[in-house]
Design an enzyme around this catalytic site. Structure first.
Site, PDB file in Angstrom:
ATOM      1  N   GLY A  60       7.315 -34.604 -27.727  1.00 21.62           N
ATOM      2  CA  GLY A  60       8.045 -34.495 -28.990  1.00 21.62           C
ATOM      3  C   GLY A  60       7.013 -34.509 -30.116  1.00 21.62           C
ATOM      4  O   GLY A  60       6.110 -35.355 -30.130  1.00 21.62           O
TER       5      GLY A  60
ATOM      6  N   GLN B 287      14.569 -32.077 -20.659  1.00 23.65           N
ATOM      7  CA  GLN B 287      14.537 -33.176 -21.647  1.00 23.65           C
ATOM      8  C   GLN B 287      15.920 -33.500 -22.200  1.00 23.65           C
ATOM      9  O   GLN B 287      16.164 -34.616 -22.647  1.00 23.65           O
ATOM     10  CB  GLN B 287      13.593 -32.817 -22.817  1.00 23.65           C
ATOM     11  CG  GLN B 287      12.132 -32.768 -22.454  1.00 23.65           C
ATOM     12  CD  GLN B 287      11.682 -31.345 -22.155  1.00 23.65           C
ATOM     13  OE1 GLN B 287      12.437 -30.564 -21.589  1.00 23.65           O
ATOM     14  NE2 GLN B 287      10.462 -31.020 -22.514  1.00 23.65           N
TER      15      GLN B 287
ATOM     16  N   ASP C  43       8.824 -27.935 -33.428  1.00 27.96           N
ATOM     17  CA  ASP C  43       7.442 -28.329 -33.130  1.00 27.96           C
ATOM     18  C   ASP C  43       6.469 -27.759 -34.149  1.00 27.96           C
ATOM     19  O   ASP C  43       5.363 -28.270 -34.306  1.00 27.96           O
ATOM     20  CB  ASP C  43       7.065 -27.878 -31.721  1.00 27.96           C
ATOM     21  CG  ASP C  43       7.843 -28.691 -30.703  1.00 27.96           C
ATOM     22  OD1 ASP C  43       9.004 -28.326 -30.427  1.00 27.96           O
ATOM     23  OD2 ASP C  43       7.311 -29.717 -30.252  1.00 27.96           O
TER      24      ASP C  43
ATOM     25  N   LYS D 127      11.486 -25.853 -28.617  1.00 25.39           N
ATOM     26  CA  LYS D 127      11.549 -25.745 -27.155  1.00 25.39           C
ATOM     27  C   LYS D 127      12.143 -24.408 -26.698  1.00 25.39           C
ATOM     28  O   LYS D 127      13.105 -23.925 -27.299  1.00 25.39           O
ATOM     29  CB  LYS D 127      12.364 -26.930 -26.618  1.00 25.39           C
ATOM     30  CG  LYS D 127      12.526 -27.007 -25.126  1.00 25.39           C
ATOM     31  CD  LYS D 127      11.228 -26.977 -24.348  1.00 25.39           C
ATOM     32  CE  LYS D 127      10.225 -28.030 -24.757  1.00 25.39           C
ATOM     33  NZ  LYS D 127       8.909 -27.905 -24.095  1.00 25.39           N
TER      34      LYS D 127
HETATM   35  O1  MRU Z   1       7.674 -30.190 -24.739  1.00 30.50           O
HETATM   36  P1  MRU Z   1       8.259 -31.293 -25.571  1.00 30.50           P
HETATM   37  O2  MRU Z   1       9.197 -32.172 -24.820  1.00 30.50           O
HETATM   38  O3  MRU Z   1       7.196 -32.056 -26.331  1.00 30.50           O
HETATM   39  O4  MRU Z   1       9.113 -30.500 -26.649  1.00 30.50           O
HETATM   40  C1  MRU Z   1       9.868 -31.220 -27.590  1.00 30.50           C
HETATM   41  C2  MRU Z   1      10.712 -30.358 -28.426  1.00 30.50           C
HETATM   42  O5  MRU Z   1      10.738 -29.155 -28.317  1.00 30.50           O
HETATM   43  C3  MRU Z   1      11.475 -31.027 -29.520  1.00 30.50           C
HETATM   44  O6  MRU Z   1      12.653 -30.319 -29.798  1.00 30.50           O
HETATM   45  C4  MRU Z   1      10.593 -31.028 -30.751  1.00 30.50           C
HETATM   46  O7  MRU Z   1       9.381 -31.651 -30.510  1.00 30.50           O
HETATM   47  C5  MRU Z   1      11.265 -31.574 -31.895  1.00 30.50           C
HETATM   48  S1  MRU Z   1      10.697 -33.193 -32.188  1.00 30.50           S
HETATM   49  C6  MRU Z   1      11.683 -34.256 -32.886  1.00 30.50           C
END
Ligand code: MRU
Length: 368
Positions: free
Chosen positions: A54, A203, A244, A255
């Site tokens: 995240g 997730q 991100d 994501k």
């Molecule tokens: O690969 P990850 O689990 O780090 O990806 C996380 C996401 O895509 C979240 O939607 C994103 O980080 C938003 S954070 C509040």
């Protein structure tokens, strides 16, 4: 936020003043495993192996990683080495670079013996600020949920679709996309969340569903491909996702699969919001599709799944024929034109250069 009857953050400084506690998110929802990090190598592994993940939480962990490194070598060379090691852990979430830049800027002017303690204190500041920022995002997004509630028969919940985990586990607390949901829930606005499972790492299923259950927020887990159908049948009132990296023009990288949800939302006239702090905006990038590096991860995340069997044993099983070629892009970009608005700590704006510049004039000026 709550786990059972305890309040938790996703990362916290331990009383020894030399280590931090995190939740190993690869073990959720089957096991709540707390891990202690005390070195830059451990912080780097925690990020690259996704014990923490995240965008904002990656940044917070990296800030502590810098402090660990400086305890060992606080020279300019040591500072740059730690920066490079941590920066290489994951390529897409910009909060990583944001936090590393902020720590380096803060400690570089200081005498070498003072740098480690200063970095430690600053990492704690970054964490506290993240909590407050996300709380504000929640209050700003709450207004959107309340407005949606007004258009519904009394007592009927506002149905919100979210993707991946942009919850408190992805930040230090509150989450970004989930913060308005938690705020609405706390205020007694009836809400119900459709949680995309979010293949390949799930997730949504393993983290968002777990978070919402622990907090008592009504939710339903759906397969990633169900969102379009639900939207066609008016079962979704609005979508809220995280980000991100968001560009200066308002393109939202998030994501993998987020883009498809935005397309379905547009086709069905359903508002599609991204919730994000200023630290997620990359003012140096304009076109998300052309300029944002998209992480590609191990194909086994696609060809295999992890789950718990009926005997309570966690197992990893292959779901594709052995040797199947696999690609595993971890993120995609939703163009600004498909995004109804950006929910930030300073308010809600259009996903556009003008919208972002109005809320963040000091950064926008620098990037122009
Ligand atoms: O690969 P990850 O689990 O780090 O990806 C996380 C996401 O895509 C979240 O939607 C994103 O980080 C938003 S954070 C509040």
């Amino acid at each position: 936020m709550r786990i059972g009857d305890r309040d938790f953050r996703s990362i916290w400084a331990e009383p020894d003043g030399a280590s931090v506690g995190i939740i190993d998110q690869t073990k959720l929802p089957h096991e709540l495993k707390v891990v202690t990090l005390a070195s830059v190598q451990e912080a780097a592994t925690a990020i690259s192996d996704m014990w923490v993940r995240g965008a904002p939480l990656i940044g917070a962990t990296a800030a502590y990683g810098m402090a660990f490194a400086l305890r060992v070598d606080a020279s300019d060379a040591g500072l740059d080495r730690a920066y490079d090691m941590l920066h290489a852990t994951r390529p897409t979430a910009i909060n990583l670079r944001w936090a590393l830049d902020a720590v380096r800027r803060r400690v570089r002017p200081l005498p070498v013996p003072e740098r480690a303690d200063a970095a430690w204190a600053f990492a704690a500041e970054i964490c506290d600020e993240d909590v407050e920022t996300n709380r504000r995002i929640g209050l700003n997004g709450l207004a959107l949920i309340e407005a949606a509630a007004k258009g519904k028969p009394a007592g009927e919940p506002v149905n919100i679709l979210t993707h991946c985990n942009a919850g408190w586990l992805a930040t230090v607390d509150w989450g970004t996309a989930t913060s308005p949901i938690y705020q609405a829930f706390e205020k007694g606005v009836p809400v119900h969340v459709f949680v995309d499972e979010t293949r390949p790492r799930n997730q949504g299923a393993s983290l968002t569903a777990w978070e919402l259950a622990n907090h008592g927020v009504p939710h339903t887990l759906i397969v990633d491909n169900a969102g379009g159908h639900l939207m066609q049948h008016r079962m979704v009132d609005l979508c809220i996702v995280g980000s991100d990296r968001t560009t200066a023009l308002g393109d939202v990288c998030n994501k993998i699969g987020t883009y498809l949800k935005a397309l379905a939302a547009r086709d069905n006239g359903i508002p599609f919001y991204a919730a994000l702090p200023a630290s997620t905006i990359d003012w140096t990038v304009r076109s998300g599709v052309d300029e944002i590096p998209i992480e590609q991860r191990n194909g086994e995340e696609v060809s295999h799944v992890i789950g718990i069997n009926d005997d309570g044993v966690v197992e990893r099983v292959r779901i594709a024929p052995a040797g199947t070629p696999v690609s595993n892009y971890a993120f995609d970009v939703t163009p600004a034109r498909l995004v109804t608005g950006l929910i930030t700590e300073r308010g809600v704006c259009t996903a556009s250069e003008a919208g972002l510049a109005a809320l963040f004039p000091e950064y926008a000026r620098k990037s122009a």
